[in-house]
Write a protein that holds these residues in place. Structure first.
Motif, PDB file in Angstrom:
ATOM      1  N   GLU A  68      16.553  -3.489  -5.069  1.00 49.18           N
ATOM      2  CA  GLU A  68      15.387  -4.314  -4.748  1.00 49.18           C
ATOM      3  C   GLU A  68      14.169  -3.439  -4.482  1.00 49.18           C
ATOM      4  N   TRP A  69      14.377  -2.335  -3.732  1.00 50.74           N
ATOM      5  CA  TRP A  69      13.260  -1.424  -3.483  1.00 50.74           C
ATOM      6  C   TRP A  69      12.736  -0.846  -4.794  1.00 50.74           C
ATOM      7  N   LYS A  70      13.627  -0.435  -5.671  1.00 53.08           N
ATOM      8  CA  LYS A  70      13.196   0.157  -6.935  1.00 53.08           C
ATOM      9  C   LYS A  70      12.385  -0.838  -7.764  1.00 53.08           C
ATOM     10  N   ALA A  71      12.828  -2.080  -7.801  1.00 51.54           N
ATOM     11  CA  ALA A  71      12.109  -3.095  -8.573  1.00 51.54           C
ATOM     12  C   ALA A  71      10.732  -3.359  -7.972  1.00 51.54           C
ATOM     13  N   THR A  72      10.676  -3.456  -6.651  1.00 48.68           N
ATOM     14  CA  THR A  72       9.404  -3.725  -5.977  1.00 48.68           C
ATOM     15  C   THR A  72       8.443  -2.553  -6.135  1.00 48.68           C
ATOM     16  N   ALA A  73       8.955  -1.339  -5.957  1.00 46.87           N
ATOM     17  CA  ALA A  73       8.103  -0.158  -6.080  1.00 46.87           C
ATOM     18  C   ALA A  73       7.602   0.016  -7.508  1.00 46.87           C
ATOM     19  N   SER A  74       8.472  -0.234  -8.467  1.00 49.09           N
ATOM     20  CA  SER A  74       8.091  -0.093  -9.871  1.00 49.09           C
ATOM     21  C   SER A  74       6.954  -1.035 -10.231  1.00 49.09           C
ATOM     22  N   GLU A  90       0.813  -1.212   0.000  1.00 47.74           N
ATOM     23  CA  GLU A  90       0.000   0.000   0.000  1.00 47.74           C
ATOM     24  C   GLU A  90       0.850   1.268   0.000  1.00 47.74           C
ATOM     25  N   MET A  91       2.056   1.197   0.570  1.00 50.81           N
ATOM     26  CA  MET A  91       2.900   2.391   0.698  1.00 50.81           C
ATOM     27  C   MET A  91       4.300   2.099   0.154  1.00 50.81           C
ATOM     28  N   PRO A  92       4.409   1.852  -1.143  1.00 54.39           N
ATOM     29  CA  PRO A  92       5.706   1.455  -1.716  1.00 54.39           C
ATOM     30  C   PRO A  92       6.772   2.537  -1.647  1.00 54.39           C
ATOM     31  N   LEU A  93       6.384   3.807  -1.781  1.00 52.19           N
ATOM     32  CA  LEU A  93       7.384   4.871  -1.740  1.00 52.19           C
ATOM     33  C   LEU A  93       8.007   4.993  -0.355  1.00 52.19           C
ATOM     34  N   SER A  94       7.192   4.857   0.667  1.00 53.46           N
ATOM     35  CA  SER A  94       7.691   4.999   2.038  1.00 53.46           C
ATOM     36  C   SER A  94       8.676   3.911   2.422  1.00 53.46           C
ATOM     37  N   GLN A  95       8.660   2.795   1.701  1.00 52.34           N
ATOM     38  CA  GLN A  95       9.600   1.720   2.021  1.00 52.34           C
ATOM     39  C   GLN A  95      11.050   2.143   1.779  1.00 52.34           C
ATOM     40  N   LEU A  96      11.244   3.170   0.971  1.00 51.19           N
ATOM     41  CA  LEU A  96      12.602   3.651   0.715  1.00 51.19           C
ATOM     42  C   LEU A  96      13.292   4.054   2.006  1.00 51.19           C
ATOM     43  N   LEU A  97      12.521   4.569   2.970  1.00 46.39           N
ATOM     44  CA  LEU A  97      13.117   5.016   4.227  1.00 46.39           C
ATOM     45  C   LEU A  97      13.629   3.848   5.055  1.00 46.39           C
ATOM     46  N   GLY A  98      13.238   2.630   4.693  1.00 50.56           N
ATOM     47  CA  GLY A  98      13.722   1.458   5.399  1.00 50.56           C
ATOM     48  C   GLY A  98      14.988   0.873   4.808  1.00 50.56           C
ATOM     49  N   VAL A  99      15.438   1.400   3.675  1.00 47.93           N
ATOM     50  CA  VAL A  99      16.666   0.905   3.054  1.00 47.93           C
ATOM     51  C   VAL A  99      17.864   1.467   3.822  1.00 47.93           C
ATOM     52  N   THR A 141       4.490  -1.785  -8.529  1.00 44.35           N
ATOM     53  CA  THR A 141       3.205  -1.277  -8.041  1.00 44.35           C
ATOM     54  C   THR A 141       2.691  -0.115  -8.883  1.00 44.35           C
ATOM     55  N   GLY A 142       3.487   0.310  -9.862  1.00 44.51           N
ATOM     56  CA  GLY A 142       3.042   1.373 -10.755  1.00 44.51           C
ATOM     57  C   GLY A 142       3.570   2.754 -10.437  1.00 44.51           C
ATOM     58  N   VAL A 143       4.406   2.882  -9.400  1.00 43.03           N
ATOM     59  CA  VAL A 143       4.985   4.187  -9.082  1.00 43.03           C
ATOM     60  C   VAL A 143       6.339   4.323  -9.770  1.00 43.03           C
ATOM     61  N   ASP A 144       6.869   5.539  -9.775  1.00 44.16           N
ATOM     62  CA  ASP A 144       8.164   5.817 -10.396  1.00 44.16           C
ATOM     63  C   ASP A 144       9.215   5.926  -9.295  1.00 44.16           C
ATOM     64  N   PRO A 145       9.940   4.854  -8.992  1.00 45.93           N
ATOM     65  CA  PRO A 145      10.883   4.889  -7.871  1.00 45.93           C
ATOM     66  C   PRO A 145      12.055   5.831  -8.094  1.00 45.93           C
ATOM     67  N   ASP A 146      12.537   5.929  -9.326  1.00 43.67           N
ATOM     68  CA  ASP A 146      13.680   6.807  -9.582  1.00 43.67           C
ATOM     69  C   ASP A 146      13.322   8.267  -9.327  1.00 43.67           C
ATOM     70  N   ALA A 147      12.130   8.659  -9.763  1.00 40.78           N
ATOM     71  CA  ALA A 147      11.702  10.040  -9.550  1.00 40.78           C
ATOM     72  C   ALA A 147      11.564  10.337  -8.061  1.00 40.78           C
TER      73      ALA A 147
END
Length: 371
Positions: free
Chosen positions: A330-336, A115-124, A338-344
């Motif tokens: 791994e985060w970028k692949a997982t977030a991508s 549900e919150m794929p972008l916020s997972q970046l803070l866990g890396v 879900t349809g979000v733009d992880p690089d942006a």
């Protein structure tokens, strides 16, 4: 020894979200009530759910916020807190706020990765330098990033405040001198920190925080990570895992205070203003509580023969080099997926972190290690 580290560490422990974010998020104000027209605030009774114990620093600060809200509105808006997952479990906090089982919720994004794929970046590990920096950066992003705003609105909630836990620790029954000592340990871990310790051959157990004490006491696990130093005492963990290590990985989760979006949109301007204002002092109150709790936690750990260790730059680099950028990829692949733009979003976060700068501070754990 009284703790003296700078209050910058948790000065931004709760960052209230301003009206600018409301406008950017497209929140429409509800129709003004007769009471609002007359200068009064209509009555509201709100249920708040939290997995944290009432003695945790952020819980103490939030209770002061709830009391201040009731006082400022002459009792018109009251919040009934349910601590220690007595209403909803930690994983249910987001859905529970959205579907009305609770009105306001303390949520941790690690429990809702889909549900919150972008916020997972803070866990890396190693993405952000400090919790204070993360709080300010996320507040800025909620004001400016439609993608980050959508992470909340698409889940049926509105963001009230950003909660910054301390930097990640590793707590064990026996001391660990370096990353190689993780081999073979049974550790409770979550999110990308779990992947990080697995790289060093630790065995990971997925347990809620409320189960850690008993699991350590029964010898089912050797310790835990994906946790903050200031929360140890509120879970009684300073009694069962007395060797604390700062591995230098930085913040490990993103946590938020959210409110049911449909309700929020239906509140009057006066009600929304009063609720928003009630969070203005949460950071200072949390800092005060944290200073006291961390000093007492250190006393207890050392009195019980425990140890507090901060890995030096060589050991941190050793830990980081083995992980490399594998977890970020791994985060970028997982977030991508879900349809979000992880690089942006990664670029937006780094820009926001650059804007707020490094919030210099000595943590309570670092101070304890120097005793």
């Amino acid at each position: 020894m009284q703790s003296t580290y700078t209050a910058k560490r948790l000065r931004w422990a709760g960052v209230a979200i301003t009206s600018t974010a409301l406008l950017l998020a497209g929140c429409s104000a509800g129709a003004a009530t007769d009471a609002e027209t007359d200068g009064a605030i209509g009555s509201l009774s709100l249920k708040f759910t939290s997995y944290a114990s009432p003695t945790a620093p952020i819980s103490q600060a939030l209770q002061q916020s709830f009391d201040a809200l009731a006082e400022s509105t002459d009792g018109a808006i009251e919040v009934e807190p349910f601590w220690s997952a007595s209403l909803l479990s930690a994983p249910d906090g987001l859905a529970g706020a959205a579907d009305g089982r609770a009105d306001i919720s303390l949520i941790t994004a690690a429990y809702t990765p889909s549900e919150m794929p972008l916020s997972q970046l803070l866990g890396v590990p190693f993405v952000a330098p400090s919790s204070a920096s993360v709080s300010l950066a996320l507040k800025e992003l909620y004001d400016t990033s439609p993608a980050f705003q959508n992470e909340f609105s698409s889940n049926g909630v509105h963001l009230l405040a950003v909660i910054a836990p301390g930097e990640n620790i590793i707590a064990t029954t026996d001391p660990i001198e370096g990353p190689e000592d993780l081999e073979g340990l049974q550790l409770r871990a979550a999110g990308y920190i779990a992947n990080a310790v697995q790289e060093w051959d630790a065995n990971v157990q997925a347990l809620p925080a409320t189960d850690m004490y008993e699991s350590i006491e029964r010898g089912l696990i050797d310790g835990y990570t994906s946790f903050a130093y200031e929360l140890i005492a509120s879970f009684g963990l300073n009694e069962v895992a007395t060797n604390i290590t700062d591995p230098g990985t930085g913040p490990y989760i993103a946590s938020y205070i959210v409110i049911n979006k449909s309700q929020w949109d239906g509140f009057s301007d006066a009600q929304r203003d009063a609720i928003t204002a009630s969070y203005e002092n949460v950071a200072d109150w949390s800092t005060e509580a944290t200073l006291e709790i961390e000093a007492a936690t250190c006393d207890t750990l050392l009195e019980n023969g425990g140890s507090v260790t901060v890995w030096d730059e060589t050991k941190v680099k050793q830990f980081r080099d083995k992980i490399g950028d594998s977890l970020l990829k791994e985060w970028k692949a997982t977030a991508s997926a879900t349809g979000v733009d992880p690089d942006a979003f990664y670029d937006e976060l780094q820009t926001a972190l650059d804007d707020v700068g490094d919030q210099e501070r000595q943590t309570g754990l670092q101070e304890c290690a120097s005793r």
